[in-house]
Write a protein that holds these residues in place. Structure first.
Motif, PDB file in Angstrom:
ATOM      1  N   PRO A  62       0.800  -1.224   0.000  1.00  0.00           N
ATOM      2  CA  PRO A  62       0.000   0.000   0.000  1.00  0.00           C
ATOM      3  C   PRO A  62       0.832   1.274   0.000  1.00  0.00           C
ATOM      4  N   ALA A  63       2.097   1.186   0.412  1.00  0.00           N
ATOM      5  CA  ALA A  63       2.942   2.378   0.466  1.00  0.00           C
ATOM      6  C   ALA A  63       4.332   2.014  -0.032  1.00  0.00           C
ATOM      7  N   LYS A  64       5.067   3.022  -0.437  1.00  0.00           N
ATOM      8  CA  LYS A  64       6.427   2.793  -0.910  1.00  0.00           C
ATOM      9  C   LYS A  64       7.242   2.122   0.188  1.00  0.00           C
ATOM     10  N   ARG A  65       7.904   1.027  -0.173  1.00  0.00           N
ATOM     11  CA  ARG A  65       8.802   0.291   0.718  1.00  0.00           C
ATOM     12  C   ARG A  65       8.069  -0.371   1.892  1.00  0.00           C
ATOM     13  N   GLY A  66       6.774  -0.585   1.774  1.00  0.00           N
ATOM     14  CA  GLY A  66       6.008  -1.305   2.793  1.00  0.00           C
ATOM     15  C   GLY A  66       5.304  -2.497   2.167  1.00  0.00           C
ATOM     16  N   THR A  67       5.345  -3.635   2.845  1.00  0.00           N
ATOM     17  CA  THR A  67       4.727  -4.851   2.308  1.00  0.00           C
ATOM     18  C   THR A  67       3.969  -5.568   3.419  1.00  0.00           C
ATOM     19  N   PHE A  68       2.752  -5.998   3.098  1.00  0.00           N
ATOM     20  CA  PHE A  68       1.955  -6.814   4.007  1.00  0.00           C
ATOM     21  C   PHE A  68       1.571  -8.095   3.282  1.00  0.00           C
ATOM     22  N   THR A  69       1.618  -9.215   3.988  1.00  0.00           N
ATOM     23  CA  THR A  69       1.171 -10.481   3.409  1.00  0.00           C
ATOM     24  C   THR A  69       0.220 -11.160   4.380  1.00  0.00           C
ATOM     25  N   ALA A  70      -0.675 -11.942   3.817  1.00  0.00           N
ATOM     26  CA  ALA A  70      -1.603 -12.738   4.627  1.00  0.00           C
ATOM     27  C   ALA A  70      -1.767 -14.084   3.939  1.00  0.00           C
ATOM     28  N   GLY A  71      -1.771 -15.126   4.733  1.00  0.00           N
ATOM     29  CA  GLY A  71      -1.972 -16.466   4.195  1.00  0.00           C
ATOM     30  C   GLY A  71      -2.924 -17.245   5.082  1.00  0.00           C
ATOM     31  N   LEU A  72      -3.822 -17.978   4.464  1.00  0.00           N
ATOM     32  CA  LEU A  72      -4.782 -18.812   5.179  1.00  0.00           C
ATOM     33  C   LEU A  72      -4.827 -20.173   4.500  1.00  0.00           C
ATOM     34  N   THR A  73      -4.729 -21.217   5.296  1.00  0.00           N
ATOM     35  CA  THR A  73      -4.928 -22.577   4.800  1.00  0.00           C
ATOM     36  C   THR A  73      -5.974 -23.240   5.683  1.00  0.00           C
ATOM     37  N   ALA A  74      -6.995 -23.820   5.053  1.00  0.00           N
ATOM     38  CA  ALA A  74      -8.049 -24.547   5.768  1.00  0.00           C
ATOM     39  C   ALA A  74      -8.090 -25.967   5.206  1.00  0.00           C
ATOM     40  N   LEU A  75      -8.116 -26.960   6.099  1.00  0.00           N
ATOM     41  CA  LEU A  75      -8.087 -28.369   5.697  1.00  0.00           C
ATOM     42  C   LEU A  75      -9.193 -29.168   6.363  1.00  0.00           C
ATOM     43  N   SER A  76      -9.743 -30.079   5.614  1.00  0.00           N
ATOM     44  CA  SER A  76     -10.567 -31.161   6.152  1.00  0.00           C
ATOM     45  C   SER A  76      -9.846 -32.433   5.721  1.00  0.00           C
ATOM     46  N   SER A  77      -9.387 -33.227   6.692  1.00  0.00           N
ATOM     47  CA  SER A  77      -8.519 -34.351   6.330  1.00  0.00           C
ATOM     48  C   SER A  77      -8.823 -35.609   7.154  1.00  0.00           C
ATOM     49  N   PRO A  78      -9.949 -36.253   6.898  1.00  0.00           N
ATOM     50  CA  PRO A  78     -10.278 -37.469   7.646  1.00  0.00           C
ATOM     51  C   PRO A  78      -9.647 -38.732   7.050  1.00  0.00           C
ATOM     52  N   TYR A  79      -9.357 -39.677   7.940  1.00  0.00           N
ATOM     53  CA  TYR A  79      -9.031 -41.023   7.467  1.00  0.00           C
ATOM     54  C   TYR A  79     -10.337 -41.639   6.989  1.00  0.00           C
ATOM     55  N   VAL A  80     -10.364 -42.153   5.779  1.00  0.00           N
ATOM     56  CA  VAL A  80     -11.558 -42.798   5.241  1.00  0.00           C
ATOM     57  C   VAL A  80     -11.619 -44.236   5.725  1.00  0.00           C
ATOM     58  N   SER A  81     -10.466 -44.879   5.749  1.00  0.00           N
ATOM     59  CA  SER A  81     -10.379 -46.262   6.208  1.00  0.00           C
ATOM     60  C   SER A  81      -9.076 -46.448   6.968  1.00  0.00           C
ATOM     61  N   PHE A  82      -9.191 -46.859   8.230  1.00  0.00           N
ATOM     62  CA  PHE A  82      -8.013 -47.162   9.052  1.00  0.00           C
ATOM     63  C   PHE A  82      -8.507 -48.068  10.183  1.00  0.00           C
ATOM     64  N   PRO A  83      -8.869 -49.326   9.856  1.00  0.00           N
ATOM     65  CA  PRO A  83      -9.561 -50.184  10.808  1.00  0.00           C
ATOM     66  C   PRO A  83      -8.734 -50.658  11.995  1.00  0.00           C
ATOM     67  N   LYS A  84      -7.398 -50.725  11.869  1.00  0.00           N
ATOM     68  CA  LYS A  84      -6.608 -51.306  12.955  1.00  0.00           C
ATOM     69  C   LYS A  84      -5.347 -50.501  13.233  1.00  0.00           C
ATOM     70  N   PHE A  85      -5.529 -49.317  13.798  1.00  0.00           N
ATOM     71  CA  PHE A  85      -4.384 -48.519  14.210  1.00  0.00           C
ATOM     72  C   PHE A  85      -3.905 -49.016  15.564  1.00  0.00           C
ATOM     73  N   SER A  86      -2.605 -49.265  15.698  1.00  0.00           N
ATOM     74  CA  SER A  86      -2.003 -49.730  16.958  1.00  0.00           C
ATOM     75  C   SER A  86      -1.409 -48.531  17.697  1.00  0.00           C
ATOM     76  N   PRO A  87      -2.110 -48.013  18.710  1.00  0.00           N
ATOM     77  CA  PRO A  87      -1.602 -46.831  19.414  1.00  0.00           C
ATOM     78  C   PRO A  87      -0.491 -47.195  20.395  1.00  0.00           C
ATOM     79  N   ASN A  88       0.264 -46.201  20.787  1.00  0.00           N
ATOM     80  CA  ASN A  88       1.266 -46.334  21.841  1.00  0.00           C
ATOM     81  C   ASN A  88       0.562 -46.802  23.110  1.00  0.00           C
ATOM     82  N   ASN A  89       1.198 -47.715  23.852  1.00  0.00           N
ATOM     83  CA  ASN A  89       0.588 -48.243  25.092  1.00  0.00           C
ATOM     84  C   ASN A  89       0.229 -47.136  26.077  1.00  0.00           C
ATOM     85  N   ALA A  90       0.978 -46.042  26.076  1.00  0.00           N
ATOM     86  CA  ALA A  90       0.688 -44.938  26.992  1.00  0.00           C
ATOM     87  C   ALA A  90      -0.632 -44.249  26.652  1.00  0.00           C
TER      88      ALA A  90
END
Length: 195
Positions: A62-90
């Motif tokens: 907007p002005a000489k020698r001045g810069t502004f940036t904006a970034g947005l990322t939106a995600l929807s990321s489900p596992y569709v199939s993962f029937p047997k995940f082995s979690p950490n015992n903790a």
């Protein structure tokens, strides 16, 4: 997997640039490595996952020698199939009340859970002002703000294995002497001590 993306961009009189992207990933044959006990690692076949996302990037001068940036990322990321995940015992004490947990096999059906390490929202804002000094040297001042939403760190989406939402502020000031290719800079990272 299948990757599909649409991108669009626009420039407005060299003072504003806007880029957008809509993307879709269809991941197949995913695997996840879990340390289920000390020195015991298990590879779980995740099957597949989908990732639908939107990305917006804006650069403004907007002005000489001045810069502004904006970034947005939106995600929807489900596992569709993962029937047997082995979690950490903790993690098991935090999963036993879940209907997705199978006590006989000590596995979790992670279908529908969020992809590990994929924050649903990420925002980055920056501002920089450059100064031309009388002797031909340059000086800049820069600030950065970043927000990242709550992120699950493993496929079971256990409440204990979550990185909470975080807001970070970084700043820097730099000086480039006249007729020099080097810059001296002072950085301040995570100024609000959020992590």
């Amino acid at each position: 997997g299948v990757i599909a993306a649409m991108r669009a961009g626009a420039r407005f009189d060299h003072t504003l640039r806007v880029n957008m992207a809509l993307f879709y990933y269809d991941w197949t044959g995913l695997q996840f490595n879990s340390l289920i006990a000390p020195a015991v690692s298990v590879v779980s076949n995740a099957g597949n996952a989908n990732e639908l996302g939107f990305e917006l990037n804006v650069l403004s001068k907007p002005a000489k020698r001045g810069t502004f940036t904006a970034g947005l990322t939106a995600l929807s990321s489900p596992y569709v199939s993962f029937p047997k995940f082995s979690p950490n015992n903790a993690l098991i004490p935090y999963l036993v009340s879940s209907p997705k947990y199978n006590p006989a096999s000590k596995t979790v059906d992670a279908a529908g859970n969020e992809l590990a390490g994929a924050p649903p929202i990420n925002v980055i804002l920056t501002g920089q002002k450059d100064f031309d000094l009388a002797d031909g040297a340059d000086l800049y001042i820069r600030a950065l703000y970043e927000y990242q939403a709550k992120t699950y760190m493993e496929p079971a989406n256990a409440p204990i294995a979550v990185r909470p939402a975080v807001s970070l502020i970084n700043a820097s000031i730099g000086y480039t002497p006249a007729r020099s290719h080097g810059t001296v800079a002072l950085w301040g990272k995570n100024l609000t001590n959020q992590i």
